[in-house]
Design an enzyme around this catalytic site. Structure first.
Site, mmCIF file in Angstrom:
data_model
loop_
_atom_site.group_PDB
_atom_site.id
_atom_site.type_symbol
_atom_site.label_atom_id
_atom_site.label_comp_id
_atom_site.label_asym_id
_atom_site.label_seq_id
_atom_site.Cartn_x
_atom_site.Cartn_y
_atom_site.Cartn_z
ATOM 1 C CG ASN A 258 31.816 -42.189 2.484
ATOM 2 O OD1 ASN A 258 30.636 -41.930 2.692
ATOM 3 N ND2 ASN A 258 32.371 -43.304 2.977
ATOM 4 C CG ASP B 92 27.004 -49.883 5.679
ATOM 5 O OD1 ASP B 92 27.665 -49.761 4.631
ATOM 6 O OD2 ASP B 92 27.502 -50.287 6.753
HETATM 7 C C1 FPP Z 1 27.079 -47.317 1.733
HETATM 8 O O1 FPP Z 1 27.337 -48.538 1.129
HETATM 9 C C2 FPP Z 1 26.517 -46.357 0.816
HETATM 10 C C3 FPP Z 1 27.087 -45.182 0.432
HETATM 11 C C4 FPP Z 1 28.389 -44.702 0.918
HETATM 12 C C5 FPP Z 1 26.440 -44.305 -0.545
HETATM 13 C C6 FPP Z 1 24.971 -44.139 -0.337
HETATM 14 C C7 FPP Z 1 24.416 -43.598 -1.558
HETATM 15 C C8 FPP Z 1 23.281 -44.039 -2.132
HETATM 16 C C9 FPP Z 1 22.372 -45.061 -1.584
HETATM 17 C C10 FPP Z 1 22.863 -43.363 -3.362
HETATM 18 C C11 FPP Z 1 22.033 -42.260 -2.884
HETATM 19 C C12 FPP Z 1 21.675 -41.260 -3.854
HETATM 20 C C13 FPP Z 1 21.345 -39.989 -3.484
HETATM 21 C C14 FPP Z 1 20.753 -39.061 -4.460
HETATM 22 C C15 FPP Z 1 21.559 -39.501 -2.098
HETATM 23 P P1 FPP Z 1 28.837 -49.030 1.071
HETATM 24 O O2 FPP Z 1 29.424 -48.606 -0.235
HETATM 25 O O3 FPP Z 1 29.555 -48.568 2.280
HETATM 26 O O4 FPP Z 1 28.656 -50.577 1.085
HETATM 27 P P2 FPP Z 1 29.628 -51.652 1.729
HETATM 28 O O5 FPP Z 1 29.674 -51.368 3.201
HETATM 29 O O6 FPP Z 1 28.965 -52.943 1.416
HETATM 30 O O7 FPP Z 1 30.942 -51.478 1.049
#
Ligand code: FPP
Length: 261
Positions: free
Chosen positions: A86, A38
């Site tokens: 998501n 996250d």
């Molecule tokens: C959460 O941060 C992250 C995600 C929803 C996506 C996770 C994906 C990756 C790390 C890329 C992974 C790649 C592969 C190949 C699996 P957020 O967007 O919720 O952050 P925030 O809470 O700060 O908005």
């Protein structure tokens, strides 16, 4: 999982002052570690960048986490990459993530071969864009005979949907006369979950300070130790993994019982 201690020591090299490889007991490394990655969006926003740049940076952290997990000797590393909720994000961000999953998987296949890592997915893959779906199937096929660490990606995953799906699968077996309702127990239920055959996580790490489960592995996390770090996912390193394991090893796990003295 077997670990090459010389390789592990070389991998960690010189330690920053607060944590060191010697601070963890290598005989008590958790078998399955799971991560809620996250904070990608906030990491990017804090730098004046588009949120999607945070996901791109998050891939680098994920690659390091896979290598770290292999070096430390986990049996399973699982990560929450995309939840059933998501899809509500802006279309542009969803498209970017789906594309990123596909391109990253193709790019990292040599690493999975080199490290003998076996891929696995939790979630409803059928609903993914074709490109992503096809690449995931290719990844599964190409790593199916690997015997090292299992790396599981939860994509289009939601725990309640997983539990409902398991209930439905069992009900169908009862309906078809393959099973009697009285035969259903914890193990049989678990065998219908996406995690079938894997040990439950012993340690759950969540980055960026949030203290929520967010519909992740509700069944499997029944006795799991939680470790929350304020670090945003793109800043998460091999040292953060050590800090998490160190914290885990200082917990007293009783599974509802009492500690044996
Ligand atoms: C959460 O941060 C992250 C995600 C929803 C996506 C996770 C994906 C990756 C790390 C890329 C992974 C790649 C592969 C190949 C699996 P957020 O967007 O919720 O952050 P925030 O809470 O700060 O908005």
């Amino acid at each position: 999982m077997e670990r090459d201690e010389a390789k592990l020591r070389a991998y960690y090299g010189d330690a920053p002052s607060d944590i060191n490889l010697d601070d963890v007991d290598l005989t008590r490394i958790p078998s399955h570690v799971s991560i809620i990655m996250d904070g990608n969006g906030r990491w990017a926003q804090a730098r004046g960048l588009d949120r999607t740049k945070g996901h791109v940076a998050g891939v680098d952290s994920l690659r390091e986490a896979v290598t770290t997990s292999v070096r430390l000797g986990f049996d399973v590393l699982s990560v929450y990459a995309f939840s059933t909720e998501n899809w509500r994000r802006p279309q542009r961000e969803v498209d970017l993530l789906m594309h990123l999953f596909a391109t990253t998987l193709v790019k990292e296949l040599p690493l999975f071969h080199q490290e003998n890592v076996r891929l696995r997915f939790f979630g409803d893959l059928e609903a993914l864009p074709r490109e992503t779906y096809k690449v995931f199937q290719k990844g599964l096929a190409e790593t199916a005979d690997h015997t090292g660490m299992t790396f599981a990606l939860a994509v289009n995953y939601g725990s309640r949907a997983e539990i409902v799906r398991a209930a439905r699968l069992l009900a169908q077996d009862v309906e078809n006369g393959k099973l009697s309702a009285d035969d259903i127990d914890n193990d049989m239920f678990a065998s219908r979950l996406y995690t079938a055959g894997l040990p439950d996580p012993e340690l759950l790490i969540r980055s960026s300070g949030e203290k929520r489960l967010s519909n992740y592995l509700l069944w499997q996390l029944a006795y799991t130790e939680f470790y929350v770090t304020d670090t945003y996912w793109p800043d998460f390193t091999r040292w953060d993994m050590l800090r998490a394991i160190h914290a885990f090893q200082n917990r007293s796990r009783r599974f509802g019982g009492v500690v044996n003295k």
